[in-house]
Scaffold this motif. Structure first.
Motif, PDB file in Angstrom:
ATOM      1  N   CYS A  38       0.847  -1.187   0.000  1.00  0.00           N
ATOM      2  CA  CYS A  38       0.000   0.000   0.000  1.00  0.00           C
ATOM      3  C   CYS A  38       0.880   1.233   0.000  1.00  0.00           C
ATOM      4  CB  CYS A  38      -0.921   0.006   1.229  1.00  0.00           C
ATOM      5  SG  CYS A  38      -0.075   0.329   2.786  1.00  0.00           S
TER       6      CYS A  38
ATOM      7  N   THR B 194      -8.669  -1.069  -1.229  1.00  0.00           N
ATOM      8  CA  THR B 194      -9.255  -0.561  -0.001  1.00  0.00           C
ATOM      9  C   THR B 194      -8.521   0.700   0.424  1.00  0.00           C
ATOM     10  OG1 THR B 194      -9.800  -2.802   0.717  1.00  0.00           O
ATOM     11  CG2 THR B 194      -9.806  -1.089   2.412  1.00  0.00           C
TER      12      THR B 194
ATOM     13  N   SER C  83      -8.194   3.201   3.591  1.00  0.00           N
ATOM     14  CA  SER C  83      -8.498   3.185   5.015  1.00  0.00           C
ATOM     15  C   SER C  83      -9.263   4.440   5.429  1.00  0.00           C
ATOM     16  CB  SER C  83      -7.203   3.101   5.828  1.00  0.00           C
ATOM     17  OG  SER C  83      -6.550   4.361   5.851  1.00  0.00           O
TER      18      SER C  83
ATOM     19  N   HIS D 227      -5.934  -2.694   9.717  1.00  0.00           N
ATOM     20  CA  HIS D 227      -5.536  -3.241   8.410  1.00  0.00           C
ATOM     21  C   HIS D 227      -4.209  -3.979   8.571  1.00  0.00           C
ATOM     22  CE1 HIS D 227      -8.643  -0.710   6.547  1.00  0.00           C
ATOM     23  NE2 HIS D 227      -8.220   0.236   7.358  1.00  0.00           N
TER      24      HIS D 227
ATOM     25  N   PHE E 147      -1.768  -4.706   5.513  1.00  0.00           N
ATOM     26  CA  PHE E 147      -1.132  -3.640   4.735  1.00  0.00           C
ATOM     27  C   PHE E 147       0.378  -3.591   5.010  1.00  0.00           C
ATOM     28  CE2 PHE E 147      -4.808  -0.413   3.851  1.00  0.00           C
ATOM     29  CZ  PHE E 147      -5.382  -1.347   3.019  1.00  0.00           C
TER      30      PHE E 147
END
Length: 356
Positions: free
Chosen positions: A25, A45, A47, A82, A85
């Motif tokens: 990410c 995705t 956050s 997460h 990530f």
């Protein structure tokens, strides 16, 4: 983690192409004087935005240790939400980078270690505001929040700064400037001097208490600019209620911002102008007189509404560090990269105006 507050704001579409491999990410960070925002995206995705304290300024400059402690808290919150990530690149925009940072060259390495990111782009918040608003095309952008600054650039060799000198020396038209002008009008009304506003006096008393005690509440405060900027929404309330003094303050603020951004337009480039920052959330109260003043200050300027925020700009710089690092400018003090990229060729034009 008590200082980090999750803000479940709408997901941004700007990080959609961030991911390079499963779990990778980009991280985007926007560090201001009154708060910090952090966001992650893996391309599928995005956050929530996590908020943390802003930078703290001491006699030695920005307190890097306190800054990193706040970022650690925010990052812990995001990693808990997460865990899959893995940060491949980090884009950071920071206010005060162009004058309040004692050792700016040390920050990219410390940020890389904190986030575990092999690539870091550290930029002044005026750069991330610019990239969020206009992308990486030539023009000029004025950012107005607690302070006010404009950047004009071609992202090659011209980097022109206008204002951003803090509430004592500049930041004309900023939230701090508006709040200060409103408080001065309130105190004129308190003293029965001309040019005061009874409504602003009433609102100042609601926010700060007895007006006679205002110097003691304001001057010793560690963040005087932020304290004054906190009164800007009250000046907006007074303007919406028809107060002529308050409306005049917002009109003069718009004129200052228009002159600030027109002074930053790079010569010989398309006169594209945009704007960003929390102050413009005042809507037509600021935008309409700003655009009118811009027509007088720079008749050839072409105003373009901002495409995104400073946080979006930080995310875009992080993505570029992953996908096209060779096209990323490395122009200290405005923007630094880790690992460093080769600087663009210089054709003899002054590359920067404004330094540490």
């Amino acid at each position: 983690m008590t200082d980090a507050i999750a803000d479940r704001s709408p997901q941004s579409p700007r990080d959609d192409d961030a991911a390079r491999s499963p779990g990778s990410c980009v991280a985007a960070v926007d560090i201001g004087g009154t708060g910090t925002r952090v966001r992650l995206s893996d391309g599928r995705t995005t956050s929530e935005v996590v908020r943390a304290p802003g930078r703290t300024v001491t006699a030695a400059g920005i307190d890097a240790d306190a800054l990193l402690a706040g970022l650690t808290s925010a990052l812990d919150t995001l990693r808990a939400a997460h865990p899959h990530f893995r940060v491949e690149a980090l884009g950071v925009g920071m206010s005060g980078l162009l004058g309040l940072t004692a050792q700016p060259s040390c920050l990219p390495g410390r940020l890389a270690a904190l986030f575990g990111a092999p690539r870091v782009v550290l930029a002044s918040d005026m750069v991330t505001s610019y990239v969020g608003a206009l992308g990486m095309r030539p023009g000029a952008v004025v950012a107005a929040g607690t302070g006010a600054v404009a950047l004009g650039t071609d992202f090659r060799e011209r980097w022109l700064r206008s204002d951003g000198w803090g509430h004592l020396l500049g930041d004309e038209g900023s939230g701090a400037w508006i709040g200060c002008a409103g408080l001065r009008a309130a105190m004129r009304a308190h003293d029965r001097r001309t040019g005061g506003s009874a409504l602003l006096l009433e609102l100042a008393a609601e926010r700060f208490g007895e007006p006679a005690g205002l110097p003691g509440r304001l001057y010793p405060h560690g963040d005087v600019a932020g304290r004054m900027a906190a009164f800007a929404p009250d000046v907006a309330r007074a303007a919406h209620r028809g107060d002529g003094v308050a409306r005049g303050i917002w009109r003069r603020a718009a004129e200052h911002l228009a002159h600030t951004v027109s002074a930053a337009l790079p010569p010989g480039e398309p006169p594209v102008v945009s704007w960003c920052g929390q102050l413009f959330s005042a809507g037509d109260l600021l935008t309409d007189p700003f655009l009118e003043a811009l027509r007088h200050a720079a008749p050839r300027a072409r105003p373009v509404p901002p495409a995104g925020s400073a946080l979006d700009g930080a995310a875009r710089l992080a993505r570029q560090a992953v996908e096209r690092p060779g096209e990323l400018p490395d122009m200290a003090p405005y923007i630094r990269s880790l690992p460093p990229v080769s600087p663009p060729p210089v054709s003899g034009v002054s590359r920067a105006r404004g330094s540490f």
